[in-house]
Motif scaffolding. Sequence first.
Motif, short mmCIF file in Angstrom:
data_model
loop_
_atom_site.label_atom_id
_atom_site.label_comp_id
_atom_site.label_asym_id
_atom_site.label_seq_id
_atom_site.Cartn_x
_atom_site.Cartn_y
_atom_site.Cartn_z
N UNK A 103 0.79 -1.22 0.00
CA UNK A 103 0.00 0.00 0.00
C UNK A 103 0.82 1.27 0.00
N UNK A 104 2.00 1.23 -0.56
CA UNK A 104 2.87 2.40 -0.64
C UNK A 104 2.21 3.42 -1.58
N UNK A 105 2.40 4.72 -1.38
CA UNK A 105 1.78 5.73 -2.24
C UNK A 105 2.07 5.50 -3.72
N UNK A 106 1.12 5.87 -4.55
CA UNK A 106 1.17 5.77 -6.01
C UNK A 106 1.15 4.32 -6.50
N UNK A 115 -2.27 4.35 -0.87
CA UNK A 115 -2.43 3.45 -2.00
C UNK A 115 -3.35 3.95 -3.08
N UNK A 116 -4.41 4.66 -2.72
CA UNK A 116 -5.39 5.11 -3.70
C UNK A 116 -4.84 6.22 -4.60
N UNK A 117 -3.73 6.86 -4.22
CA UNK A 117 -3.22 7.98 -5.02
C UNK A 117 -2.66 7.53 -6.37
N UNK A 118 -2.33 6.28 -6.56
CA UNK A 118 -1.76 5.82 -7.83
C UNK A 118 -2.78 5.28 -8.81
N UNK A 119 -4.05 5.30 -8.46
CA UNK A 119 -5.06 4.72 -9.35
C UNK A 119 -5.17 5.48 -10.66
N UNK A 120 -5.13 6.80 -10.62
CA UNK A 120 -5.23 7.56 -11.87
C UNK A 120 -4.02 7.30 -12.76
N UNK A 121 -2.85 7.13 -12.17
CA UNK A 121 -1.65 6.80 -12.96
C UNK A 121 -1.82 5.43 -13.61
N UNK A 122 -2.33 4.46 -12.87
CA UNK A 122 -2.54 3.12 -13.40
C UNK A 122 -3.57 3.13 -14.52
N UNK A 123 -4.67 3.88 -14.34
CA UNK A 123 -5.69 3.96 -15.38
C UNK A 123 -5.14 4.58 -16.65
N UNK A 124 -4.31 5.62 -16.51
CA UNK A 124 -3.70 6.25 -17.69
C UNK A 124 -2.75 5.28 -18.40
N UNK A 125 -1.99 4.50 -17.65
CA UNK A 125 -1.08 3.52 -18.26
C UNK A 125 -1.86 2.43 -19.00
N UNK A 126 -2.97 1.98 -18.40
CA UNK A 126 -3.80 0.97 -19.06
C UNK A 126 -4.44 1.54 -20.33
N UNK A 127 -4.88 2.79 -20.28
CA UNK A 127 -5.47 3.43 -21.46
C UNK A 127 -4.45 3.54 -22.59
N UNK A 128 -3.24 3.95 -22.28
CA UNK A 128 -2.20 4.06 -23.30
C UNK A 128 -1.85 2.69 -23.89
N UNK A 129 -1.79 1.66 -23.05
CA UNK A 129 -1.49 0.31 -23.55
C UNK A 129 -2.61 -0.18 -24.46
N UNK A 130 -3.87 0.11 -24.09
CA UNK A 130 -5.00 -0.28 -24.92
C UNK A 130 -4.97 0.43 -26.27
N UNK A 131 -4.65 1.71 -26.27
CA UNK A 131 -4.55 2.46 -27.54
C UNK A 131 -3.45 1.90 -28.43
N UNK A 132 -2.30 1.59 -27.82
CA UNK A 132 -1.20 1.01 -28.61
C UNK A 132 -1.59 -0.32 -29.22
#
Length: 146
Positions: A103-106, A115-132
Amino acid sequence: MVRAALIAALLLTPATAFAQQAATSDQAQASTGQPPKRVRNVTLTGDQKCPESTAEEVVVCGRDDEPYRIPKALRDDKPIPAQNQSWVNRAATMDQVGRVAGGIPDTCSPVGTGGQSGCSILWNQQYQADRRARRAEVTPPAADGE
């Protein structure tokens, strides 16, 4: 006029003699029915020209436009299994798993204070991978200019 004819005759004599010699040696080899003594395979790159064959040697030429490229049949685009990866990659993966579990930040983990602070980063990474992945499905891979 006579001088020009004499020079022309001297210049043409060695060429015709060589051509006759090559023709007679080819005929001699053909008349004996024996295979050539040597067969040489040559791989050409760029603008290289194929060397001439002789009576005793046959030269087989092939062109290789990309000599340092892995052939398409041997290329592997699949992910590398964990046991075949370097120790650095394995350690980075274990570190990331430990961060999420702790549960470390991000890290987008329900456990811990940050732990919840990294969810937007994870969602953005998943979105970019899906687009690729979608872009890779739509556009065919480049032929030989990859």
